[in-house]
Design a protein around this motif. Structure first.
Motif, short mmCIF file in Angstrom:
data_model
loop_
_atom_site.label_atom_id
_atom_site.label_comp_id
_atom_site.label_asym_id
_atom_site.label_seq_id
_atom_site.Cartn_x
_atom_site.Cartn_y
_atom_site.Cartn_z
N LYS A 41 10.69 21.36 32.06
CA LYS A 41 10.10 21.85 30.81
C LYS A 41 9.84 23.36 30.88
N GLU A 42 9.30 23.83 31.99
CA GLU A 42 9.00 25.26 32.13
C GLU A 42 10.29 26.09 32.14
N LEU A 43 11.33 25.57 32.76
CA LEU A 43 12.62 26.27 32.73
C LEU A 43 13.15 26.33 31.30
N ALA A 44 13.08 25.21 30.59
CA ALA A 44 13.53 25.17 29.20
C ALA A 44 12.72 26.12 28.33
N GLU A 45 11.42 26.20 28.55
CA GLU A 45 10.57 27.12 27.79
C GLU A 45 10.99 28.57 28.04
N ARG A 46 11.26 28.88 29.28
CA ARG A 46 11.64 30.26 29.65
C ARG A 46 12.88 30.71 28.89
N PHE A 47 13.81 29.79 28.63
CA PHE A 47 15.04 30.14 27.94
C PHE A 47 15.06 29.66 26.49
N ARG A 71 9.61 16.78 35.58
CA ARG A 71 10.24 16.72 36.90
C ARG A 71 10.32 18.12 37.49
N LEU A 72 9.89 18.25 38.74
CA LEU A 72 9.91 19.55 39.41
C LEU A 72 11.31 19.82 39.96
N LEU A 73 11.69 21.07 39.85
CA LEU A 73 13.00 21.49 40.34
C LEU A 73 12.91 21.87 41.81
N HIS A 74 14.00 21.68 42.54
CA HIS A 74 14.04 22.03 43.95
C HIS A 74 15.02 23.18 44.17
N ASP A 75 14.89 23.82 45.31
CA ASP A 75 15.77 24.92 45.65
C ASP A 75 17.22 24.44 45.64
N THR A 76 18.10 25.23 45.10
CA THR A 76 19.55 25.01 44.96
C THR A 76 19.91 23.92 43.96
N ALA A 77 18.96 23.49 43.14
CA ALA A 77 19.27 22.47 42.12
C ALA A 77 20.28 23.02 41.12
N GLU A 78 21.11 22.12 40.63
CA GLU A 78 22.05 22.45 39.55
C GLU A 78 21.54 21.76 38.30
N VAL A 79 21.14 22.56 37.32
CA VAL A 79 20.53 22.03 36.10
C VAL A 79 21.50 22.24 34.95
N ALA A 80 22.05 21.14 34.43
CA ALA A 80 23.02 21.22 33.34
C ALA A 80 22.35 20.86 32.02
N PHE A 81 22.60 21.67 31.01
CA PHE A 81 22.09 21.41 29.66
C PHE A 81 23.29 20.91 28.84
N LEU A 82 23.19 19.66 28.41
CA LEU A 82 24.32 18.96 27.77
C LEU A 82 24.04 18.69 26.30
#
Length: 88
Positions: A41-47, A71-82
């Protein structure tokens, strides 16, 4: 700084965008530095993507659809917006 409790850790995630979102963002891939403990959610808010998620944009983390925006993101995660799939 005894015990390192004041230490903030950084992580990097790779954002992948598809369809109209890639056009809107001007790219299909962005590498982002975040503070450890950042949620989807925080990543989505940032963008500025929260409204799009409410409208059917789905998120996948490391290839698995994630419905929990907390859900918390981890280092090197690949987050796809579909984008929502439409068919005929």
């Amino acid at each position: 700084m005894e015990g390192g409790s004041d230490f903030v850790r950084a992580i990097k995630v790779k954002m992948l965008m598809f369809g109209p979102l890639a056009e809107k963002m001007g790219t299909r891939e962005i590498e982002v530095s975040l503070i450890e403990g950042t949620s989807v959610k925080e990543l989505a808010e940032r963008f500025e993507l929260l409204e799009m998620i409410s409208s059917g944009l789905r998120v996948a983390i490391d290839g698995k659809i994630e419905s929990d925006a907390s859900r918390l993101l981890h280092d090197t995660a690949e987050v796809a917006f579909l984008p929502p799939v439409s068919g005929g």
